[in-house]
Design a protein around this motif. Structure first.
Motif, PDB file in Angstrom:
ATOM      1  N   SER A  29       2.479   2.480  -1.567  1.00  0.00           N
ATOM      2  CA  SER A  29       2.246   1.138  -1.031  1.00  0.00           C
ATOM      3  C   SER A  29       1.626   0.274  -2.119  1.00  0.00           C
ATOM      4  O   SER A  29       0.937   0.777  -3.006  1.00  0.00           O
ATOM      5  N   ARG A  30       1.850  -1.032  -2.027  1.00  0.00           N
ATOM      6  CA  ARG A  30       1.211  -1.944  -2.968  1.00  0.00           C
ATOM      7  C   ARG A  30      -0.228  -2.260  -2.561  1.00  0.00           C
ATOM      8  O   ARG A  30      -0.945  -2.969  -3.278  1.00  0.00           O
ATOM      9  N   VAL A  31      -0.639  -1.758  -1.400  1.00  0.00           N
ATOM     10  CA  VAL A  31      -1.996  -1.994  -0.899  1.00  0.00           C
ATOM     11  C   VAL A  31      -2.850  -0.760  -1.218  1.00  0.00           C
ATOM     12  O   VAL A  31      -2.537   0.353  -0.789  1.00  0.00           O
ATOM     13  N   GLU A  32      -3.933  -0.969  -1.935  1.00  0.00           N
ATOM     14  CA  GLU A  32      -4.709   0.157  -2.456  1.00  0.00           C
ATOM     15  C   GLU A  32      -5.271   1.052  -1.358  1.00  0.00           C
ATOM     16  O   GLU A  32      -5.219   2.292  -1.468  1.00  0.00           O
ATOM     17  N   PHE A  33      -5.811   0.473  -0.289  1.00  0.00           N
ATOM     18  CA  PHE A  33      -6.427   1.296   0.748  1.00  0.00           C
ATOM     19  C   PHE A  33      -5.394   2.215   1.419  1.00  0.00           C
ATOM     20  O   PHE A  33      -5.689   3.363   1.741  1.00  0.00           O
ATOM     21  N   ILE A  34      -4.177   1.695   1.649  1.00  0.00           N
ATOM     22  CA  ILE A  34      -3.123   2.534   2.221  1.00  0.00           C
ATOM     23  C   ILE A  34      -2.758   3.644   1.248  1.00  0.00           C
ATOM     24  O   ILE A  34      -2.563   4.801   1.635  1.00  0.00           O
ATOM     25  N   GLU A  35      -2.690   3.297  -0.038  1.00  0.00           N
ATOM     26  CA  GLU A  35      -2.417   4.305  -1.067  1.00  0.00           C
ATOM     27  C   GLU A  35      -3.471   5.402  -1.059  1.00  0.00           C
ATOM     28  O   GLU A  35      -3.160   6.589  -1.155  1.00  0.00           O
TER      29      GLU A  35
END
Length: 329
Positions: A29-35
């Protein structure tokens, strides 16, 4: 011919580095928290029982790691793990859990919104994968129906405790929703993917359902009568949540019913409540009755696989079911 290994009899493939790599790739994902939550999921590992069921079932149907459709089988196993992991993210929040697989629960680290939306992200990813597979519509419907049953099982569990509706039918519906619906999907979905005959799909569905029921019943038994050092947590958690599992239902039909019901309704809040119920369960035969039901379910699971040709993968599935009879954690 000597020196040639029969693929049907060779050691079957289980979730390995290729599975972990594909799982990590799907969770990008481009979203860090999801990563970060996705990275935690991959790093934490776990037993990977459900994707193992998918891989073994596919091999029992003739698929092979060197075959042309293995990438589809691998993606299907990833979808199964994503559905499981999404449900765990939601469960931890509902249960106010401290940890998951030895690590801080995601919602405690990132907050409720991030945890719930990351679970939804996993569901979206698995739907995307399913849409591109052969038999995509049927697989998507099967995953959707299973997700519905999982939700119903979780809510029913709270409803039963709230209303003190301690009935065997409710208990069986709860553990089917909590566990067996997903193991049934994990085992039977390869038949849909690979276009196997209906009889083989039904055999794998029966295996997955009965194996899952035995698995959850063993978990519930250990929660009451297990060794805390082995299971890694205090016993009596179900009692403290007002959950009437199989041995409790046995006691509720016996001479100590009023006492046990009172303990359930006060959520084992008094000192010695858990120990008292455990002692009653041992003395009354409730524990042995539970073990007998686990053995029955495990054998039903194993017998269902007689509809499949003999392979190492089928043997591995049978061994999984039989292991529930003796599991101690």
């Amino acid at each position: 011919m000597t020196g040639v290994v029969n693929p049907a009899l060779s050691a079957p493939a289980l979730p390995d580095a290729a599975f972990e790599a594909r799982l990590r790739e799907v969770l990008r994902s481009r979203v860090e928290f999801i990563e970060l939550i996705g990275d935690d999921l991959v790093a934490a590992g776990g037993k990977r029982v459900r994707p193992a069921l998918t891989l073994l079932s596919a091999q029992a149907l003739g698929a092979a790691p060197t075959g042309p459709r293995w990438s589809e089988v691998l993606d299907l196993s990833v979808c199964v793990e994503l559905l499981h992991s999404a449900s765990l993210l939601h469960d931890d929040l509902i249960d106010d859990a401290q940890t998951r697989r030895g690590h801080q629960a995601a919602f405690r680290r990132f907050g409720n919104v991030v945890s719930v939306m990351s679970g939804d992200f996993m569901l979206a990813r698995l739907l995307t994968l399913l849409s591109g597979m052969p038999g995509g519509p049927a697989l998507t419907r099967a995953f959707g129906e299973t997700a519905s049953v999982i939700c119903e099982g979780e809510v029913l569990q709270f409803q039963v405790a709230a209303y003190a509706e301690y009935e065997q039918e409710h208990y069986l519906n709860v553990i089917h929703g909590k566990t067996a619906a997903l193991t049934e999907l994990a085992a039977s979905s390869p038949a849909t993917l690979l276009g196997a005959p209906d009889a083989q799909r039904e055999a794998l569905a029966t295996f997955g359902r009965e194996y899952g029921m035995a698995f959850q019943m063993q978990d519930d038994l250990l929660d009451l009568a297990g060794d805390e050092a082995l299971i890694g947590k205090p016993v009596g958690g179900d009692l403290r949540e007002g959950k009437a599992t199989w041995p409790l239902l046995f006691l509720l039909n016996g001479p100590h019913a009023d006492e046990v019901r009172a303990i359930l309704e006060r959520r084992a809040a008094q000192g010695g409540d858990v120990e008292r119920v455990r002692a009653l369960a041992e003395a009354s035969g409730a524990l042995e009755d539970t073990r007998a039901e686990i053995r029955r379910r495990a054998r039903l699971a194993a017998q269902a696989l007689d509809a499949l040709p003999p392979t190492a993968a089928r043997d591995a599935l049978v061994a999984l079911a039989e292991r529930e009879i003796q599991r101690t954690r």
